[in-house]
Design a protein around this motif. Structure first.
Motif, PDB file in Angstrom:
ATOM      1  N   LYS A 146       0.919  -1.308  -0.351  1.00 22.57           N
ATOM      2  CA  LYS A 146      -0.377   0.233  -0.119  1.00 22.57           C
ATOM      3  C   LYS A 146       0.861   1.443   0.119  1.00 22.57           C
ATOM      4  O   LYS A 146       1.021   1.902   1.404  1.00 22.57           O
ATOM      5  N   ASN A 149       1.642   6.153  -3.956  1.00 19.64           N
ATOM      6  CA  ASN A 149       1.414   6.136  -5.985  1.00 19.64           C
ATOM      7  C   ASN A 149       0.194   5.274  -6.703  1.00 19.64           C
ATOM      8  O   ASN A 149       0.341   4.549  -6.770  1.00 19.64           O
ATOM      9  N   ARG A 150      -0.341   6.320  -5.750  1.00 21.01           N
ATOM     10  CA  ARG A 150      -2.050   5.784  -5.847  1.00 21.01           C
ATOM     11  C   ARG A 150      -2.677   6.632  -7.253  1.00 21.01           C
ATOM     12  O   ARG A 150      -4.347   7.302  -7.584  1.00 21.01           O
ATOM     13  N   GLN A 153      -5.185   5.109  -8.696  1.00 17.42           N
ATOM     14  CA  GLN A 153      -6.850   4.825  -8.109  1.00 17.42           C
ATOM     15  C   GLN A 153      -7.407   6.144  -7.445  1.00 17.42           C
ATOM     16  O   GLN A 153      -9.013   6.243  -8.277  1.00 17.42           O
ATOM     17  N   THR A 181     -11.999  -0.150  -6.271  1.00 19.55           N
ATOM     18  CA  THR A 181     -11.095   1.344  -6.273  1.00 19.55           C
ATOM     19  C   THR A 181     -10.103   1.618  -5.057  1.00 19.55           C
ATOM     20  O   THR A 181      -9.447   1.656  -5.074  1.00 19.55           O
ATOM     21  N   VAL A 203      -3.953  -4.310  -4.396  1.00 22.42           N
ATOM     22  CA  VAL A 203      -3.796  -4.183  -3.488  1.00 22.42           C
ATOM     23  C   VAL A 203      -3.640  -5.300  -2.529  1.00 22.42           C
ATOM     24  O   VAL A 203      -5.544  -4.996  -2.430  1.00 22.42           O
TER      25      VAL A 203
ATOM     26  N   TYR B  29      -1.709  11.201  -2.066  1.00 25.60           N
ATOM     27  CA  TYR B  29      -1.759   9.679  -3.237  1.00 25.60           C
ATOM     28  C   TYR B  29      -0.446   9.948  -4.100  1.00 25.60           C
ATOM     29  O   TYR B  29      -0.613  10.238  -5.240  1.00 25.60           O
ATOM     30  N   ASP B  31      -0.687  13.077  -5.858  1.00 29.38           N
ATOM     31  CA  ASP B  31      -1.570  13.225  -7.107  1.00 29.38           C
ATOM     32  C   ASP B  31      -1.306  14.681  -6.739  1.00 29.38           C
ATOM     33  O   ASP B  31      -2.126  15.618  -7.280  1.00 29.38           O
ATOM     34  N   TYR B  99     -10.012   8.873  -2.170  1.00 33.45           N
ATOM     35  CA  TYR B  99      -9.525   8.642  -3.918  1.00 33.45           C
ATOM     36  C   TYR B  99      -9.992   9.645  -4.525  1.00 33.45           C
ATOM     37  O   TYR B  99      -9.433  10.662  -5.175  1.00 33.45           O
ATOM     38  N   ASN B 149       4.233  10.314  -8.929  1.00 32.35           N
ATOM     39  CA  ASN B 149       4.019   9.029  -8.812  1.00 32.35           C
ATOM     40  C   ASN B 149       5.637   7.999  -8.972  1.00 32.35           C
ATOM     41  O   ASN B 149       5.741   7.821 -10.218  1.00 32.35           O
TER      42      ASN B 149
END
Lengths: 276, 276
Positions: A146, A149-150, A153, A181, A203, B29, B31, B99, B149
């Motif tokens: 986990k 770098n999401r 999602q 997700t 994940v 994230y 993001d 998310y 990421n």
């Protein structure tokens, strides 16, 4: 830890704080990991599974794993929130510009508590899945853990706003079913539970791990394998799970409609027992 | 922007600051996006290419692109640093856990200046590449843009510490050559420059874009295509480029040794003219 007081909702390295240095590599590169735990009556029932996954992540990213300190802080946060959510972000720490891991980096621990999310009660009796076009990154080195770098999602979850869809199904680059997700997926195929193999993306959720172990104990081990969209449509029952929601039966994906079967209710019950 | 003073090295949303809220989704994230620009005599010669890539990234991630404000802040930072590095991190901003993109998110701009990195002078005459085992994530939705990421790059760069290797070669999941950990790659194959196609992974570097445009102007367009390891070994000349280093000729990868050819020196010269 003496700084943990009931009024705080975030801590950085054990101190009450709501900000962190802009030089943190968690921000610069997503260079870190996180865990989201459900606290029940001030304790963390699935703590050991969360810590095991965090340790696997630390090993994959070569971030020092300070297990005892982290466990103590998570438990303290749980005692503060009572019934709610405890989130830990563990980054490699601050560093100069550049991808090389700093030799002297000191990991950053960011802890936050929040109330349990409030979901419509009827999700317990079945949800509708959105079919996401976003496919997960293919990267065996990061699969299962986990990490921070999401963007996969974030992009997948952005595909729908209609609250009629409680979750979104995501596939890998080859179009095989992987997960949703924010949750893992189980499908009942030919009288056996199947959950997708997460060797290249996805994940490894702690509720997935927990349910897999319960099924083994009951002598009904689930298959961890590839799962195509065709097989998913032919499944008799489908469910989503994670440690916050427990088990949500899936009753619709596109035109496919499922009933909520006894085997799904059994797993749902096992998940709910965790937090009683 | 009145807060930009010569003593500051970091700004958050135009204010002198060295920290940001732990609720920022850049941390949660990855993001967001970033750009690393070389300032020369207080200006940013490749600014327009950086802004174009940032805009493409904003479009891919659906982050509002405040081009004029960002351009003004980058120019101000360049005037402060003179000759050095200006780094911008642009995140989606703060949000609750989860998310889903917050509908009311306000992007966060983090600006940092630093001196030019000091590399051994002889890299201009040729570097040795490490052959990274880490392969890049396969994800067309994120390919080309410079998002936050970056665990692929962190893992690849961690594979070697020996300073004899100035850079590391990274391939995609199929083993095709893509780029280096912090730079793009050109190879001279059968009398023509080839640079790998970045449709599924890799970062579209601005120096790569700049050199591609110069080659078109000279009537010697480069091929942007697949590049196997075999073809790389058979190439006559190989080089790495980015906007900070300019062009580094590659003179060794494993047992393969290359000479620095005239065509490489020409591209190196074109890169160096940018900052004169």
């Amino acid at each position: 830890m003496s700084q943990l007081t009931p009024v705080a909702t975030t801590w950085v390295n054990g101190q009450v704080a709501d900000n962190l240095p802009v030089t943190d590599r968690g921000l610069a590169y997503g260079d870190g990991l996180f865990e989201t735990l459900r606290a029940s009556h001030g304790s963390l029932p699935l703590l050991s599974l969360h810590l095991e996954r965090l340790q696997r992540g630390c090993s994959a990213l070569r971030i020092p794993f300070q297990g005892e300190r982290i466990e103590a802080e998570l438990n303290m946060a749980a005692s503060v929130v009572g019934d709610g959510v405890v989130k830990l972000v563990l980054t490699r720490g601050s560093g100069q510009r550049g991808y090389a891991m700093p030799v002297d980096a000191v990991p950053t621990r960011i802890l936050a508590i929040s109330p349990l999310p409030v979901y419509p009660a009827d999700r317990r009796d079945g949800i509708r899945l959105y079919s996401c076009a976003t496919r997960l990154s293919d990267q065996p080195l990061l699969a299962g853990i986990k990490h921070l770098n999401r963007l996969d999602q974030v992009l997948a979850r952005s595909e729908w706003q209609d609250p009629a869809f409680a979750e979104g199904l995501v596939c890998d680059q080859q179009g095989q079913v992987i997960e949703c997700t924010m949750s893992n997926l189980f499908a009942r195929v030919d009288g056996q539970w199947v959950t997708p193999d997460l060797g290249r993306c996805g994940v490894q959720g702690v509720m997935r791990e927990y349910l897999l172990a319960r099924l083994v104990e009951r002598g009904e081990p689930a298959a961890v394998s590839r799962l195509g969209l065709g097989a998913l449509h032919e499944a008799d029952q489908v469910l989503c799970c994670n440690s916050l929601i427990g088990v949500w039966p899936v009753v619709r994906l596109g035109d496919r409609v499922w009933q909520v079967g006894d085997e799904t209710r059994l797993l749902q019950s096992l998940a709910e027992q965790v937090y009683q």
